[in-house]
Motif scaffolding. Structure first.
Motif, PDB file in Angstrom:
ATOM      1  N   UNK A 189      30.326  54.171  68.822  1.00  0.00           N
ATOM      2  CA  UNK A 189      29.366  54.238  68.613  1.00  0.00           C
ATOM      3  C   UNK A 189      28.535  55.477  67.853  1.00  0.00           C
ATOM      4  N   UNK A 190      29.367  56.285  67.380  1.00  0.00           N
ATOM      5  CA  UNK A 190      29.564  57.745  66.776  1.00  0.00           C
ATOM      6  C   UNK A 190      29.628  57.444  65.017  1.00  0.00           C
ATOM      7  N   UNK A 191      30.158  56.558  64.685  1.00  0.00           N
ATOM      8  CA  UNK A 191      31.034  55.917  63.438  1.00  0.00           C
ATOM      9  C   UNK A 191      29.926  55.105  62.908  1.00  0.00           C
ATOM     10  N   UNK A 192      29.613  54.347  63.883  1.00  0.00           N
ATOM     11  CA  UNK A 192      28.415  53.004  63.387  1.00  0.00           C
ATOM     12  C   UNK A 192      27.261  54.302  63.571  1.00  0.00           C
ATOM     13  N   UNK A 193      26.891  54.564  64.539  1.00  0.00           N
ATOM     14  CA  UNK A 193      25.378  54.984  64.170  1.00  0.00           C
ATOM     15  C   UNK A 193      25.329  56.194  62.931  1.00  0.00           C
ATOM     16  N   UNK A 194      26.074  57.492  63.273  1.00  0.00           N
ATOM     17  CA  UNK A 194      26.510  58.291  61.306  1.00  0.00           C
ATOM     18  C   UNK A 194      26.553  57.073  60.388  1.00  0.00           C
ATOM     19  N   UNK A 195      27.431  56.208  59.756  1.00  0.00           N
ATOM     20  CA  UNK A 195      27.628  55.259  59.070  1.00  0.00           C
ATOM     21  C   UNK A 195      26.187  55.127  58.579  1.00  0.00           C
ATOM     22  N   UNK A 196      25.515  54.774  59.300  1.00  0.00           N
ATOM     23  CA  UNK A 196      24.075  53.981  58.740  1.00  0.00           C
ATOM     24  C   UNK A 196      23.398  54.964  58.363  1.00  0.00           C
ATOM     25  N   UNK A 197      23.292  56.205  59.396  1.00  0.00           N
ATOM     26  CA  UNK A 197      22.259  56.834  59.105  1.00  0.00           C
ATOM     27  C   UNK A 197      22.570  57.962  58.407  1.00  0.00           C
TER      28      UNK A 197
END
Length: 255
Positions: free
Chosen positions: A221-229
């Protein structure tokens, strides 16, 4: 000009909220779905004002990743903008909020009427089981639970601080989780009256299917959100370098 437009928007925000809150009192007796529809009309009106007055337009992407039925929507939280705008998408939404908000006259009546999930933080150890029960009931009704995993708005560029509560709900309810990335904090920073013009990006990312253990889920969850953000922030700054002043501005509470 930015400050003038921002002040005009905030004036429209509070005036519209006051008028609709009073005019809509009969809706409170028409059932939860009517209250939900009225709430979406309110938030949709505010998003429209934002675009027309402040020239701040939301560009949505990944809407195909949002299920029609029950799910957990786990969003990055940088601004009041996503709190308003996320309700305009999907079908039947519900936020997790502190119970004290439901005690506010008029506003609290709408929260109760819309069936929002309220938790009593004073219960401490009992708060999580009570929250899980309410979320299960909401998901069983086909509702979409909107959750901010970091718990509070974060300044753009601040280190992420994801809380374990979202992992507990994901594992206990067996619901699919849709991550949401955004760059709203560049345009409407937390603790700021100023709203900057431009194209705001909000994206529903690839859903995380149930079945992962809590640690694996949190990492994904964190890796997906932070990378796209990070990509969204980089693209916005490249398109409009003047937004860098938002990053340099002091993070001071507005009195």
């Amino acid at each position: 000009m930015i400050l003038i437009r921002s002040l005009l928007f905030h004036s429209a925000f509070y005036l519209t909220t006051a008028v609709l809150a009073i005019a809509g009192l009969p809706v409170l007796f028409m059932g939860r779905h009517k209250v939900q529809a009225y709430a979406k009309f309110w938030t949709g009106s505010l998003v429209w004002f934002l675009e027309k007055i402040c020239k701040t337009k939301i560009i949505w992407s990944g809407l195909e990743n949002l299920p029609q039925g029950a799910c957990i929507i786990a969003a990055k939280h940088q601004s009041a903008l996503e709190t308003l705008s996320l309700t305009t998408k999907g079908t039947d939404f519900s936020y997790i909020l502190k119970r004290e908000l439901t005690a506010i006259p008029v506003f609290g009546w709408y929260l109760k009427g819309a069936g929002q999930v309220a938790i009593d933080r004073a219960k401490r150890g009992q708060a999580l089981p009570d929250l899980t029960r309410q979320v299960r009931e909401a998901l069983a009704q086909g509702r979409q639970m909107i959750i901010f995993p970091e718990g509070t708005r974060k300044r753009v560029g601040a280190p992420p601080e994801y809380k374990s509560g979202v992992a507990h709900l994901y594992a206990d309810t067996g619901a699919v989780c849709v991550p949401v990335a955004l760059n709203t904090g560049l345009f409407w920073p937390r603790r700021s009256l100023s709203i900057h013009p431009g194209a705001v990006s909000i994206s529903f990312l690839k859903p995380i299917e149930p079945g992962l253990d809590k640690q694996s889920f949190m990492q994904l969850l964190e890796s997906r959100i932070e990378a796209e953000t990070a990509k969204m922030i980089g693209s916005a700054l490249a398109a409009d370098p003047s937004l860098k002043r938002v990053l340099a501005a002091p993070d001071i509470a507005v009195s």
